[in-house]
Design a protein around this motif. Structure first.
Motif, PDB file in Angstrom:
ATOM      1  N   ARG A  11       0.931  -1.201  -0.040  1.00 56.45           N
ATOM      2  CA  ARG A  11      -0.141  -0.056  -0.033  1.00 56.45           C
ATOM      3  C   ARG A  11       0.887   1.211   0.185  1.00 56.45           C
ATOM      4  NH1 ARG A  11      -3.876  -2.260   4.126  1.00 56.45           N
ATOM      5  NH2 ARG A  11      -5.424  -3.450   3.017  1.00 56.45           N
ATOM      6  N   GLY A  12       2.145   1.225   0.747  1.00 56.10           N
ATOM      7  CA  GLY A  12       2.922   2.375   0.836  1.00 56.10           C
ATOM      8  C   GLY A  12       3.669   2.878  -0.500  1.00 56.10           C
ATOM      9  N   MET A  13       3.671   1.805  -1.092  1.00 61.83           N
ATOM     10  CA  MET A  13       4.518   1.938  -2.590  1.00 61.83           C
ATOM     11  C   MET A  13       3.497   2.385  -3.222  1.00 61.83           C
ATOM     12  SD  MET A  13       6.813  -1.653  -2.796  1.00 61.83           S
ATOM     13  CE  MET A  13       7.283  -1.409  -4.376  1.00 61.83           C
ATOM     14  N   LEU A  14       2.470   1.899  -3.407  1.00 62.84           N
ATOM     15  CA  LEU A  14       1.265   2.424  -4.298  1.00 62.84           C
ATOM     16  C   LEU A  14       0.997   3.807  -4.066  1.00 62.84           C
ATOM     17  CD1 LEU A  14      -1.204  -0.616  -4.588  1.00 62.84           C
ATOM     18  CD2 LEU A  14      -0.083   0.312  -6.498  1.00 62.84           C
ATOM     19  N   SER A  15       0.976   4.045  -2.816  1.00 62.45           N
ATOM     20  CA  SER A  15       0.649   5.594  -2.721  1.00 62.45           C
ATOM     21  C   SER A  15       1.623   6.650  -3.118  1.00 62.45           C
ATOM     22  CB  SER A  15       0.246   6.024  -1.042  1.00 62.45           C
ATOM     23  OG  SER A  15       1.599   5.757  -0.221  1.00 62.45           O
ATOM     24  N   SER A  16       2.785   6.007  -2.965  1.00 61.18           N
ATOM     25  CA  SER A  16       3.978   6.937  -3.450  1.00 61.18           C
ATOM     26  C   SER A  16       3.928   6.692  -4.981  1.00 61.18           C
ATOM     27  CB  SER A  16       5.527   6.404  -2.709  1.00 61.18           C
ATOM     28  OG  SER A  16       5.659   5.207  -3.318  1.00 61.18           O
ATOM     29  N   PRO A  20       2.069  12.457  -8.297  1.00 58.13           N
ATOM     30  CA  PRO A  20       2.172  13.123  -9.441  1.00 58.13           C
ATOM     31  C   PRO A  20       3.810  13.065  -9.749  1.00 58.13           C
ATOM     32  CG  PRO A  20       1.067  14.695  -8.155  1.00 58.13           C
ATOM     33  CD  PRO A  20       1.212  13.310  -7.582  1.00 58.13           C
ATOM     34  N   ASP A  21       4.615  13.545  -8.636  1.00 52.51           N
ATOM     35  CA  ASP A  21       5.984  13.809  -8.806  1.00 52.51           C
ATOM     36  C   ASP A  21       6.758  12.705  -8.323  1.00 52.51           C
ATOM     37  OD1 ASP A  21       4.783  14.193  -6.083  1.00 52.51           O
ATOM     38  OD2 ASP A  21       6.515  15.397  -5.593  1.00 52.51           O
ATOM     39  N   THR A  22       6.495  11.572  -8.849  1.00 56.30           N
ATOM     40  CA  THR A  22       7.217  10.184  -8.254  1.00 56.30           C
ATOM     41  C   THR A  22       8.569  10.366  -8.520  1.00 56.30           C
ATOM     42  OG1 THR A  22       5.420   8.845  -9.102  1.00 56.30           O
ATOM     43  CG2 THR A  22       7.289   7.609  -8.671  1.00 56.30           C
ATOM     44  N   GLN A  23       9.375  10.272  -7.326  1.00 57.98           N
ATOM     45  CA  GLN A  23      10.880  10.296  -7.496  1.00 57.98           C
ATOM     46  C   GLN A  23      11.278   9.134  -6.456  1.00 57.98           C
ATOM     47  OE1 GLN A  23      11.955  13.919  -6.019  1.00 57.98           O
ATOM     48  NE2 GLN A  23      11.110  15.003  -7.652  1.00 57.98           N
ATOM     49  N   GLN A  87       5.027   4.662 -14.648  1.00 50.35           N
ATOM     50  CA  GLN A  87       4.284   4.837 -13.599  1.00 50.35           C
ATOM     51  C   GLN A  87       2.903   4.112 -13.685  1.00 50.35           C
ATOM     52  OE1 GLN A  87       3.637   8.753 -12.716  1.00 50.35           O
ATOM     53  NE2 GLN A  87       2.673   8.278 -10.702  1.00 50.35           N
ATOM     54  N   ILE A  88       2.249   4.251 -14.857  1.00 51.41           N
ATOM     55  CA  ILE A  88       0.931   3.520 -15.095  1.00 51.41           C
ATOM     56  C   ILE A  88       1.000   2.038 -14.964  1.00 51.41           C
ATOM     57  CG2 ILE A  88      -0.991   3.523 -16.885  1.00 51.41           C
ATOM     58  CD1 ILE A  88      -0.068   6.004 -17.765  1.00 51.41           C
ATOM     59  N   THR A  89       1.588   1.411 -15.479  1.00 57.38           N
ATOM     60  CA  THR A  89       1.759  -0.052 -15.408  1.00 57.38           C
ATOM     61  C   THR A  89       2.375  -0.742 -14.129  1.00 57.38           C
ATOM     62  OG1 THR A  89       2.619  -0.131 -17.799  1.00 57.38           O
ATOM     63  CG2 THR A  89       2.921  -2.032 -16.439  1.00 57.38           C
ATOM     64  N   ALA A  90       3.028   0.291 -13.265  1.00 59.33           N
ATOM     65  CA  ALA A  90       3.418  -0.015 -12.116  1.00 59.33           C
ATOM     66  C   ALA A  90       2.306  -0.088 -11.107  1.00 59.33           C
ATOM     67  CB  ALA A  90       4.643   0.852 -11.595  1.00 59.33           C
TER      68      ALA A  90
END
Length: 101
Positions: A11-16, A20-23, A87-90
């Protein structure tokens, strides 16, 4: 319990990943590896010296090891997508993995 900590990690991975600014893609790859490790640990069925057939035909919960085994391919796909910075596929794969758990 390992099951709960794995769900929290996913869940934490999904929220990050949804932000929009995935780093921190490298951190996500590392967390994905940890998640896969925990799922492989859970996917091993527990040995029982007796049969556990359902005699009455009542509905039973799917064992944790079966749920983890079904979620592993989705997590692998998520980690591959993170490595490609897709990001979309992940997010889609991570959501599917969480649904299997």
């Amino acid at each position: 319990m390992l099951y709960d900590s794995t769900k929290v990690l996913l869940r934490g991975m999904l929220s990050s990943l949804r932000s929009p600014d995935t780093q921190g893609w490298e951190d996500q790859i590392e967390l994905g590896g940890e998640c896969l490790y925990e799922m492989h640990q859970m996917a091993r069925p527990l040995y029982k010296g007796y049969r556990t057939d359902i005699l009455n035909g009542t509905a039973a919960l799917v064992p944790v090891y079966e749920r983890a085994a079904r979620a592993i391919p989705h997590v692998k796909c998520m980690v591959r997508a993170i490595r490609r910075k897709d990001q979309i596929t992940a997010v889609e794969s991570g959501t599917a993995a969480l649904a299997e758990l």
